[in-house]
Scaffold this motif. Sequence first.
Motif, PDB file in Angstrom:
ATOM      1  N   ALA A 171       0.834  -1.216   0.000  1.00 26.98           N
ATOM      2  CA  ALA A 171       0.000   0.000   0.000  1.00 26.98           C
ATOM      3  C   ALA A 171       0.869   1.267   0.000  1.00 26.98           C
ATOM      4  O   ALA A 171       0.541   2.264  -0.658  1.00 26.98           O
ATOM      5  CB  ALA A 171      -0.924  -0.007   1.214  1.00 26.98           C
ATOM      6  N   VAL A 172       1.981   1.228   0.731  1.00 28.39           N
ATOM      7  CA  VAL A 172       2.898   2.384   0.735  1.00 28.39           C
ATOM      8  C   VAL A 172       3.485   2.573  -0.664  1.00 28.39           C
ATOM      9  O   VAL A 172       3.562   3.688  -1.184  1.00 28.39           O
ATOM     10  CB  VAL A 172       4.030   2.209   1.784  1.00 28.39           C
ATOM     11  N   PHE A 173       3.882   1.472  -1.296  1.00 27.82           N
ATOM     12  CA  PHE A 173       4.426   1.583  -2.656  1.00 27.82           C
ATOM     13  C   PHE A 173       3.399   2.192  -3.613  1.00 27.82           C
ATOM     14  O   PHE A 173       3.729   3.008  -4.464  1.00 27.82           O
ATOM     15  CB  PHE A 173       4.888   0.211  -3.168  1.00 27.82           C
ATOM     16  N   LYS A 174       2.163   1.768  -3.436  1.00 33.00           N
ATOM     17  CA  LYS A 174       1.092   2.289  -4.296  1.00 33.00           C
ATOM     18  C   LYS A 174       0.955   3.804  -4.111  1.00 33.00           C
ATOM     19  O   LYS A 174       0.843   4.563  -5.075  1.00 33.00           O
ATOM     20  CB  LYS A 174      -0.223   1.571  -3.950  1.00 33.00           C
ATOM     21  N   LYS A 175       0.995   4.222  -2.867  1.00 34.70           N
ATOM     22  CA  LYS A 175       0.884   5.646  -2.534  1.00 34.70           C
ATOM     23  C   LYS A 175       1.963   6.470  -3.248  1.00 34.70           C
ATOM     24  O   LYS A 175       1.727   7.603  -3.655  1.00 34.70           O
ATOM     25  CB  LYS A 175       1.013   5.788  -1.007  1.00 34.70           C
ATOM     26  N   TYR A 176       3.163   5.881  -3.383  1.00 30.16           N
ATOM     27  CA  TYR A 176       4.281   6.600  -4.018  1.00 30.16           C
ATOM     28  C   TYR A 176       4.437   6.235  -5.495  1.00 30.16           C
ATOM     29  O   TYR A 176       5.452   6.538  -6.097  1.00 30.16           O
ATOM     30  CB  TYR A 176       5.585   6.341  -3.246  1.00 30.16           C
ATOM     31  N   ASP A 177       3.429   5.573  -6.023  1.00 26.01           N
ATOM     32  CA  ASP A 177       3.407   5.282  -7.443  1.00 26.01           C
ATOM     33  C   ASP A 177       4.620   4.444  -7.893  1.00 26.01           C
ATOM     34  O   ASP A 177       5.250   4.727  -8.909  1.00 26.01           O
ATOM     35  CB  ASP A 177       3.348   6.610  -8.222  1.00 26.01           C
ATOM     36  N   VAL A 178       4.941   3.432  -7.097  1.00 24.82           N
ATOM     37  CA  VAL A 178       6.040   2.520  -7.428  1.00 24.82           C
ATOM     38  C   VAL A 178       5.454   1.279  -8.095  1.00 24.82           C
ATOM     39  O   VAL A 178       4.461   0.721  -7.616  1.00 24.82           O
ATOM     40  CB  VAL A 178       6.805   2.102  -6.140  1.00 24.82           C
ATOM     41  N   LYS A 179       6.040   0.847  -9.188  1.00 26.23           N
ATOM     42  CA  LYS A 179       5.586  -0.380  -9.866  1.00 26.23           C
ATOM     43  C   LYS A 179       6.066  -1.580  -9.045  1.00 26.23           C
ATOM     44  O   LYS A 179       7.256  -1.724  -8.769  1.00 26.23           O
ATOM     45  CB  LYS A 179       6.185  -0.416 -11.282  1.00 26.23           C
ATOM     46  N   VAL A 180       5.103  -2.422  -8.636  1.00 28.71           N
ATOM     47  CA  VAL A 180       5.434  -3.553  -7.754  1.00 28.71           C
ATOM     48  C   VAL A 180       5.219  -4.884  -8.470  1.00 28.71           C
ATOM     49  O   VAL A 180       4.142  -5.145  -9.007  1.00 28.71           O
ATOM     50  CB  VAL A 180       4.568  -3.515  -6.472  1.00 28.71           C
ATOM     51  N   TYR A 181       6.253  -5.690  -8.478  1.00 25.99           N
ATOM     52  CA  TYR A 181       6.149  -7.068  -8.991  1.00 25.99           C
ATOM     53  C   TYR A 181       6.139  -8.008  -7.790  1.00 25.99           C
ATOM     54  O   TYR A 181       6.850  -7.776  -6.813  1.00 25.99           O
ATOM     55  CB  TYR A 181       7.357  -7.411  -9.879  1.00 25.99           C
ATOM     56  N   ARG A 182       5.318  -9.057  -7.875  1.00 22.35           N
ATOM     57  CA  ARG A 182       5.292 -10.062  -6.806  1.00 22.35           C
ATOM     58  C   ARG A 182       5.673 -11.417  -7.399  1.00 22.35           C
ATOM     59  O   ARG A 182       5.363 -11.694  -8.559  1.00 22.35           O
ATOM     60  CB  ARG A 182       3.884 -10.176  -6.189  1.00 22.35           C
ATOM     61  N   PRO A 183       6.306 -12.285  -6.619  1.00 21.79           N
ATOM     62  CA  PRO A 183       6.629 -13.616  -7.136  1.00 21.79           C
ATOM     63  C   PRO A 183       5.352 -14.398  -7.451  1.00 21.79           C
ATOM     64  O   PRO A 183       4.312 -14.181  -6.808  1.00 21.79           O
ATOM     65  CB  PRO A 183       7.371 -14.285  -5.977  1.00 21.79           C
ATOM     66  N   GLU A 184       5.421 -15.288  -8.434  1.00 16.52           N
ATOM     67  CA  GLU A 184       4.306 -16.212  -8.647  1.00 16.52           C
ATOM     68  C   GLU A 184       4.237 -17.109  -7.412  1.00 16.52           C
ATOM     69  O   GLU A 184       5.261 -17.464  -6.831  1.00 16.52           O
ATOM     70  CB  GLU A 184       4.553 -17.056  -9.904  1.00 16.52           C
ATOM     71  N   ILE A 185       3.026 -17.455  -7.026  1.00 17.33           N
ATOM     72  CA  ILE A 185       2.860 -18.243  -5.791  1.00 17.33           C
ATOM     73  C   ILE A 185       3.269 -19.698  -6.016  1.00 17.33           C
ATOM     74  O   ILE A 185       2.776 -20.371  -6.919  1.00 17.33           O
ATOM     75  CB  ILE A 185       1.393 -18.206  -5.291  1.00 17.33           C
ATOM     76  N   ILE A 186       4.174 -20.165  -5.184  1.00 14.55           N
ATOM     77  CA  ILE A 186       4.512 -21.595  -5.160  1.00 14.55           C
ATOM     78  C   ILE A 186       3.820 -22.151  -3.907  1.00 14.55           C
ATOM     79  O   ILE A 186       4.007 -21.614  -2.809  1.00 14.55           O
ATOM     80  CB  ILE A 186       6.041 -21.810  -5.060  1.00 14.55           C
ATOM     81  N   GLU A 187       3.038 -23.198  -4.085  1.00 14.58           N
ATOM     82  CA  GLU A 187       2.296 -23.744  -2.936  1.00 14.58           C
ATOM     83  C   GLU A 187       3.248 -24.160  -1.813  1.00 14.58           C
ATOM     84  O   GLU A 187       4.281 -24.795  -2.058  1.00 14.58           O
ATOM     85  CB  GLU A 187       1.478 -24.980  -3.372  1.00 14.58           C
ATOM     86  N   ASP A 188       2.863 -23.822  -0.576  1.00 11.71           N
ATOM     87  CA  ASP A 188       3.596 -24.263   0.618  1.00 11.71           C
ATOM     88  C   ASP A 188       5.092 -23.955   0.551  1.00 11.71           C
ATOM     89  O   ASP A 188       5.937 -24.836   0.720  1.00 11.71           O
ATOM     90  CB  ASP A 188       3.410 -25.785   0.838  1.00 11.71           C
ATOM     91  N   TYR A 189       5.412 -22.697   0.312  1.00 11.15           N
ATOM     92  CA  TYR A 189       6.819 -22.346   0.109  1.00 11.15           C
ATOM     93  C   TYR A 189       7.049 -20.911   0.562  1.00 11.15           C
ATOM     94  O   TYR A 189       6.270 -20.030   0.238  1.00 11.15           O
ATOM     95  CB  TYR A 189       7.123 -22.487  -1.396  1.00 11.15           C
ATOM     96  N   ASN A 190       8.128 -20.679   1.312  1.00 10.35           N
ATOM     97  CA  ASN A 190       8.410 -19.336   1.828  1.00 10.35           C
ATOM     98  C   ASN A 190       9.074 -18.478   0.749  1.00 10.35           C
ATOM     99  O   ASN A 190      10.174 -18.754   0.310  1.00 10.35           O
ATOM    100  CB  ASN A 190       9.328 -19.447   3.056  1.00 10.35           C
ATOM    101  N   GLN A 191       8.372 -17.423   0.332  1.00  7.78           N
ATOM    102  CA  GLN A 191       8.895 -16.533  -0.713  1.00  7.78           C
ATOM    103  C   GLN A 191       8.925 -15.074  -0.260  1.00  7.78           C
ATOM    104  O   GLN A 191       8.732 -14.154  -1.054  1.00  7.78           O
ATOM    105  CB  GLN A 191       8.024 -16.640  -1.973  1.00  7.78           C
ATOM    106  N   ILE A 192       9.143 -14.879   1.027  1.00  7.77           N
ATOM    107  CA  ILE A 192       9.097 -13.521   1.579  1.00  7.77           C
ATOM    108  C   ILE A 192      10.340 -12.706   1.201  1.00  7.77           C
ATOM    109  O   ILE A 192      10.255 -11.554   0.828  1.00  7.77           O
ATOM    110  CB  ILE A 192       8.947 -13.571   3.120  1.00  7.77           C
ATOM    111  N   PHE A 193      11.501 -13.351   1.279  1.00  9.15           N
ATOM    112  CA  PHE A 193      12.744 -12.571   1.231  1.00  9.15           C
ATOM    113  C   PHE A 193      13.351 -12.502  -0.177  1.00  9.15           C
ATOM    114  O   PHE A 193      14.300 -13.191  -0.508  1.00  9.15           O
ATOM    115  CB  PHE A 193      13.729 -13.119   2.259  1.00  9.15           C
TER     116      PHE A 193
END
Length: 303
Positions: free
Chosen positions: A62-84
Amino acid sequence: MLKLNVKNETSRLRAVILGTAKSIGPKPTAEEAYDPKSLEHILAGTYPEEEDMVKEMEAVAAVFKKYDVKVYRPEIIEDYNQIFSRDIAFTIDDVLVKANILPEREKELDAIQYVIDQIDPKKVIRPPEEAHIEGGDVMLYNDYIFIGTYRGADYSDWLTARTNQAGIDYIKEQFTHKKIKAFDLNKSKNAKENALHLDCCFQPVGKDKCIIHKEGFRDISEYEWLVNFFGKENCFVITKDEMYHMNSNVFSIAEDVVISEQNFTRLNAWFRENGFTVEEVPYAEIAKQEGLLRCSTMPLIRD
């Protein structure tokens, strides 16, 4: 085509990969922990819940959106930590460097392949297998690249030692126009003593300031070099407790705008005294995995 451009930690952000906490999978067992802090929370029964971490990451989105930053997110892999997302790749100038991460995390790179496909293939590189380097250890400061490492002879015994000399040499070879400065970090099985990456004990902020933790460095002269480089009056020195809660792991959207954890009272007050806009977010659950805002973001374009 995506034209990458990252020369420092604080110029105005335009595009970023933000990790995801969705479908993070079952809580890891003690044997599966990669770092002492996660282990501490697994054993204490306080390991974070997926739902809470998803909320925390949405607050950053939401903060990125406020500053008009283009955000890419990883494709979801089931049961897998993709935070970092910072661990798996990092940008230097207009080049994306794929990290040689722990082998069991290789799938995380596949999940951002759709982004990598938009970059000129000549601008995507990967170190040879023996060169270990992770994004959390690589800090850009204009002409300089600061790199965290561990020089102990027992390097291979430490799961928390993520960047070796071969990794530093590789960066030197690829970016000959940069000044490379390496810092030997303390590794420990005690989360309060362990600097997992350089961004766990140091980070430049603003135009000429930094957050730094003295005990993160094995060689005190390297700590002193940084303090002299930035000037004592420009260094916010954090305590062992603040390091443990990841105070140095904030994230800059611009030279005067920073995303910080809402509980970092002393740090956030210092930011405001120095003319920064502080976007406070809840991130204490994610911090339980020994990573925070810088660890979960991977800048692609800054002005």
